[in-house]
Design an enzyme around this catalytic site. Sequence first.
Site, mmCIF file in Angstrom:
data_model
loop_
_atom_site.group_PDB
_atom_site.id
_atom_site.type_symbol
_atom_site.label_atom_id
_atom_site.label_comp_id
_atom_site.label_asym_id
_atom_site.label_seq_id
_atom_site.Cartn_x
_atom_site.Cartn_y
_atom_site.Cartn_z
ATOM 1 N N PHE A 38 0.816 -1.220 0.000
ATOM 2 C CA PHE A 38 0.000 0.000 0.000
ATOM 3 C C PHE A 38 0.844 1.262 0.000
ATOM 4 O O PHE A 38 0.410 2.308 -0.480
ATOM 5 C CB PHE A 38 -0.946 -0.004 1.205
ATOM 6 C CG PHE A 38 -0.327 0.384 2.524
ATOM 7 C CD1 PHE A 38 -0.409 1.691 2.991
ATOM 8 C CD2 PHE A 38 0.313 -0.555 3.322
ATOM 9 C CE1 PHE A 38 0.142 2.052 4.208
ATOM 10 C CE2 PHE A 38 0.863 -0.204 4.548
ATOM 11 C CZ PHE A 38 0.779 1.096 4.988
ATOM 12 N N LYS A 39 2.063 1.174 0.506
ATOM 13 C CA LYS A 39 2.879 2.379 0.636
ATOM 14 C C LYS A 39 3.397 2.885 -0.703
ATOM 15 O O LYS A 39 3.960 3.973 -0.770
ATOM 16 C CB LYS A 39 4.029 2.103 1.613
ATOM 17 C CG LYS A 39 3.491 1.890 3.013
ATOM 18 C CD LYS A 39 4.511 1.380 3.999
ATOM 19 C CE LYS A 39 3.849 1.151 5.351
ATOM 20 N NZ LYS A 39 4.727 0.591 6.359
ATOM 21 N N ASP A 40 3.187 2.112 -1.776
ATOM 22 C CA ASP A 40 3.568 2.593 -3.111
ATOM 23 C C ASP A 40 2.865 3.905 -3.442
ATOM 24 O O ASP A 40 3.439 4.776 -4.091
ATOM 25 C CB ASP A 40 3.229 1.543 -4.181
ATOM 26 C CG ASP A 40 4.254 0.425 -4.247
ATOM 27 O OD1 ASP A 40 5.446 0.699 -4.047
ATOM 28 O OD2 ASP A 40 3.860 -0.727 -4.499
#
Length: 442
Positions: free
Chosen positions: A106-108
């Site tokens: 998700f941190k992309d």
Amino acid sequence: MQYYSTNHQAPIATLEKAVVKGLAEDRGLYMPERINKLPKTFFDHIQDMEFQDIAFHVAEAFFGEDIASDELRKLVYDTLQFDCPVVKVKDNIYSLELFHGPTLAFKDVGARFMARLLQYFIRQEGGKQQANVLVATSGDTGSAVANGFLGVNGIHVYVLYPKGKVSPIQECQFTTLGQNITAIEVDGVFDDCQALVKSAFMDEELNRHMRLTSANSINVARFLPQAFYYFNAYARMKQQGLADNLVVCVPSGNFGNICAALFGHEMGLPISRFVAANNANDIFYNYLQTGHYDPKPSMQTLANAMDVGDPSNFARIVNLYSQNGALSAAETHQAITSLISGATYKDEQICKTMRQCYEETGYILDPHGACGYQALADLLKPGEVGVFCETAHPAKFKEKVDDILNIDVEIPTRLRAFMQGQKQSIPMTKQFEDFKQYLLKQ
């Protein structure tokens, strides 16, 4: 838009300063002076909009006063070169799959947006001074930030991670890149890595020597864009006629992800309530039950990206619901618990949940998503529909998932490519003086 510190002892900052500095001078986290509401017409038609268009409207509300519309559109559309779909798992439980980006986590979203925004500000000032990004990681942050900034001119990234406490696949995603990425292997836990980063920001000698910023969720450019996919999740559920009584569950560690969801809610996103799912590191869960915040050393668990004993973004949540300090501690606790409930799961329950979900539905959960799925299974009320964040592809935790489910999780091609590189990392103690001396030599 101006930004103030949660500790209220630092000068007001512009967006550029908040992004470039990361942490305020008083060690507080930057908060926008106001949260702009999105119009009712936006939500009336959101189900007809594509993800990138939705995200651009949200970004305009956050950043539109500081960045020209065409530039901001480029930043958003370049960041979101992948989807974050909602997938039905079972009955009234849906997965918001946040692992379709370059590093399958998700941190992309936040890391790619921040890299592009920071580069935008460097270009605006003529690229006179290199920016040095310090990021502490308990798992996916390191790979997302490293790959988001890889090859970006004028920026060097230092990834600090706890030795032996991230998965082998996660580790290879940020230790094999080279170029403008340096991996630092700290002999300690995640909280030690985070403490090194915060201490570096506060050290006057270091800051005279080099320009420092952070890409952890303490940075407004990292956590605010994570609101994008909650708006998209609402739109996709509304398309199916399932958005009227929607509950969002976020597996939570440093609390940047759920903090972004709460900011979205303040902008008008019609989510009924939120659930923060913890692993055995149950500091926030205990706060919800008692009203007392009691940070403690983190414990190592299967869901390692959530192994945080003193979540930084707790300060933002308290600030948000205390109306910037206007309410008492008891009133703030009441405001928070009226919207957010909690759940906490030890490793044994995480394993059991992963097995049950796979046997009953065929859906493969990673250990973090398992906390979110189980929290919805336990806490949803009749008539509610729940969406939990599946924060990383299960293949990123292949050894654990294979062992728990007795399967052979297929490794996606882009993940396999990382595993073929050679590890390059700098060993480091958890003593700040050692870290400082290393940076002074750079």
